[in-house]
Design a protein around this motif. Sequence first.
Motif, PDB file in Angstrom:
ATOM      1  N   TYR A 125       0.844  -1.195   0.000  1.00 38.59           N
ATOM      2  CA  TYR A 125       0.000   0.000   0.000  1.00 38.59           C
ATOM      3  C   TYR A 125       0.877   1.241   0.000  1.00 38.59           C
ATOM      4  N   PHE A 126       0.512   2.183  -0.871  1.00 32.47           N
ATOM      5  CA  PHE A 126       1.262   3.426  -1.027  1.00 32.47           C
ATOM      6  C   PHE A 126       0.350   4.621  -0.770  1.00 32.47           C
ATOM      7  N   CYS A 127       0.902   5.645  -0.172  1.00 32.56           N
ATOM      8  CA  CYS A 127       0.177   6.907  -0.140  1.00 32.56           C
ATOM      9  C   CYS A 127       0.802   7.854  -1.150  1.00 32.56           C
ATOM     10  N   ALA A 128      -0.001   8.810  -1.587  1.00 31.40           N
ATOM     11  CA  ALA A 128       0.441   9.760  -2.599  1.00 31.40           C
ATOM     12  C   ALA A 128      -0.202  11.113  -2.333  1.00 31.40           C
ATOM     13  N   ALA A 129       0.447  12.158  -2.845  1.00 28.80           N
ATOM     14  CA  ALA A 129      -0.067  13.507  -2.656  1.00 28.80           C
ATOM     15  C   ALA A 129       0.213  14.338  -3.895  1.00 28.80           C
ATOM     16  N   ASP A 130      -0.693  15.270  -4.143  1.00 29.87           N
ATOM     17  CA  ASP A 130      -0.506  16.169  -5.277  1.00 29.87           C
ATOM     18  C   ASP A 130      -1.139  17.514  -4.984  1.00 29.87           C
ATOM     19  N   ARG A 131      -0.429  18.569  -5.289  1.00 30.82           N
ATOM     20  CA  ARG A 131      -0.912  19.912  -5.003  1.00 30.82           C
ATOM     21  C   ARG A 131      -1.831  20.448  -6.089  1.00 30.82           C
ATOM     22  N   ASN A 132      -1.719  19.931  -7.286  1.00 29.35           N
ATOM     23  CA  ASN A 132      -2.447  20.521  -8.412  1.00 29.35           C
ATOM     24  C   ASN A 132      -3.864  19.977  -8.592  1.00 29.35           C
ATOM     25  N   LEU A 133      -4.146  18.844  -7.965  1.00 27.48           N
ATOM     26  CA  LEU A 133      -5.482  18.274  -8.104  1.00 27.48           C
ATOM     27  C   LEU A 133      -6.497  19.105  -7.331  1.00 27.48           C
ATOM     28  N   TRP A 134      -7.531  19.551  -7.995  1.00 32.98           N
ATOM     29  CA  TRP A 134      -8.578  20.280  -7.287  1.00 32.98           C
ATOM     30  C   TRP A 134      -9.483  19.306  -6.542  1.00 32.98           C
ATOM     31  N   GLU A 135      -9.832  18.240  -7.171  1.00 33.35           N
ATOM     32  CA  GLU A 135     -10.554  17.181  -6.485  1.00 33.35           C
ATOM     33  C   GLU A 135      -9.511  16.138  -6.070  1.00 33.35           C
ATOM     34  N   CYS A 136      -9.757  14.894  -6.328  1.00 35.01           N
ATOM     35  CA  CYS A 136      -8.725  13.887  -6.158  1.00 35.01           C
ATOM     36  C   CYS A 136      -8.976  12.813  -7.198  1.00 35.01           C
ATOM     37  N   LEU A 155      -8.319   8.509  -8.466  1.00 37.11           N
ATOM     38  CA  LEU A 155      -7.912   7.158  -8.116  1.00 37.11           C
ATOM     39  C   LEU A 155      -6.973   6.569  -9.161  1.00 37.11           C
ATOM     40  N   HIS A 156      -6.411   7.427 -10.017  1.00 37.30           N
ATOM     41  CA  HIS A 156      -5.431   6.953 -10.978  1.00 37.30           C
ATOM     42  C   HIS A 156      -4.066   7.457 -10.552  1.00 37.30           C
ATOM     43  N   PRO A 157      -3.068   6.598 -10.502  1.00 35.44           N
ATOM     44  CA  PRO A 157      -1.761   7.007  -9.966  1.00 35.44           C
ATOM     45  C   PRO A 157      -1.049   8.084 -10.782  1.00 35.44           C
ATOM     46  N   ASP A 158      -1.359   8.214 -12.052  1.00 39.02           N
ATOM     47  CA  ASP A 158      -0.638   9.182 -12.884  1.00 39.02           C
ATOM     48  C   ASP A 158      -0.847  10.619 -12.443  1.00 39.02           C
ATOM     49  N   TRP A 159      -1.879  10.886 -11.648  1.00 35.61           N
ATOM     50  CA  TRP A 159      -2.179  12.245 -11.247  1.00 35.61           C
ATOM     51  C   TRP A 159      -1.323  12.742 -10.086  1.00 35.61           C
ATOM     52  N   TYR A 160      -0.566  11.876  -9.456  1.00 35.75           N
ATOM     53  CA  TYR A 160       0.114  12.243  -8.210  1.00 35.75           C
ATOM     54  C   TYR A 160       1.612  12.414  -8.414  1.00 35.75           C
ATOM     55  N   ASP A 161       2.145  13.461  -7.799  1.00 37.60           N
ATOM     56  CA  ASP A 161       3.572  13.753  -7.918  1.00 37.60           C
ATOM     57  C   ASP A 161       4.413  13.101  -6.832  1.00 37.60           C
ATOM     58  N   TYR A 162       3.866  12.979  -5.645  1.00 36.54           N
ATOM     59  CA  TYR A 162       4.670  12.522  -4.511  1.00 36.54           C
ATOM     60  C   TYR A 162       4.147  11.182  -4.007  1.00 36.54           C
ATOM     61  N   TRP A 163       5.093  10.309  -3.706  1.00 32.85           N
ATOM     62  CA  TRP A 163       4.767   8.939  -3.296  1.00 32.85           C
ATOM     63  C   TRP A 163       5.610   8.501  -2.109  1.00 32.85           C
ATOM     64  N   GLY A 164       4.999   7.671  -1.270  1.00 33.26           N
ATOM     65  CA  GLY A 164       5.759   7.012  -0.220  1.00 33.26           C
ATOM     66  C   GLY A 164       6.395   5.740  -0.754  1.00 33.26           C
ATOM     67  N   GLN A 165       7.109   5.056   0.146  1.00 36.73           N
ATOM     68  CA  GLN A 165       7.847   3.870  -0.270  1.00 36.73           C
ATOM     69  C   GLN A 165       7.001   2.600  -0.184  1.00 36.73           C
ATOM     70  N   GLY A 166       5.857   2.685   0.465  1.00 42.16           N
ATOM     71  CA  GLY A 166       4.950   1.555   0.552  1.00 42.16           C
ATOM     72  C   GLY A 166       5.079   0.770   1.839  1.00 42.16           C
ATOM     73  N   THR A 167       3.987   0.136   2.219  1.00 41.90           N
ATOM     74  CA  THR A 167       3.973  -0.749   3.382  1.00 41.90           C
ATOM     75  C   THR A 167       3.191  -2.007   3.016  1.00 41.90           C
ATOM     76  N   GLN A 168       3.726  -3.160   3.410  1.00 37.47           N
ATOM     77  CA  GLN A 168       3.127  -4.437   3.008  1.00 37.47           C
ATOM     78  C   GLN A 168       1.947  -4.777   3.910  1.00 37.47           C
ATOM     79  N   VAL A 169       0.849  -5.150   3.292  1.00 44.50           N
ATOM     80  CA  VAL A 169      -0.311  -5.676   4.005  1.00 44.50           C
ATOM     81  C   VAL A 169      -0.551  -7.090   3.498  1.00 44.50           C
ATOM     82  N   THR A 170      -0.557  -8.041   4.405  1.00 41.66           N
ATOM     83  CA  THR A 170      -0.789  -9.440   4.055  1.00 41.66           C
ATOM     84  C   THR A 170      -1.969  -9.956   4.865  1.00 41.66           C
ATOM     85  N   VAL A 171      -2.974 -10.451   4.170  1.00 34.64           N
ATOM     86  CA  VAL A 171      -4.163 -10.994   4.825  1.00 34.64           C
ATOM     87  C   VAL A 171      -4.165 -12.500   4.591  1.00 34.64           C
ATOM     88  N   SER A 172      -3.946 -13.230   5.652  1.00 35.78           N
ATOM     89  CA  SER A 172      -3.817 -14.675   5.522  1.00 35.78           C
ATOM     90  C   SER A 172      -4.105 -15.335   6.853  1.00 35.78           C
TER      91      SER A 172
END
Length: 125
Positions: free
Chosen positions: A94-105, A107-124
């Motif tokens: 799972y990654f979080c992302a942020a973008d200053r230019n989006l007026w709304e938000c 769900l497509h990753p191409d719209w975001y400039d900044y990204w975290g490194q991710g954290t693993q979620v395992t459901v088992s």
Amino acid sequence: QVQLVESGGGLVQPGGSLRLSCAASDLTLDYYAVGWFRQAPGKEREGVSCATKTNGVTYYADSVKGRFTISRDNAKSTVYLQMNTLTPEDTAVYFCAADRNLWECALHPDWYDYWGQGTQVTVSS
């Protein structure tokens, strides 16, 4: 330099819950649309949820509606993703992302400039 750092991932049994956090540094979170994305092995990165910067409107992928909740604490520069009733299909990085230019938000990753490194979620079991 803008940094996003995710935490809170781990191993959880089906039906369980996790809360992911995304701490932002060197940005005023109030000015950014934020989103959570995930990527499972062999699959493309997909949008999970996002929140606008202006009016707090949130959006969710159909696969997580009613189970996941995005929230933001601008004072703490932190975005959260509460995940309930987890299933093995939620297993991903799972990654979080942020973008200053989006007026709304978005769900497509191409719209975001900044990204975290991710954290693993395992459901088992």
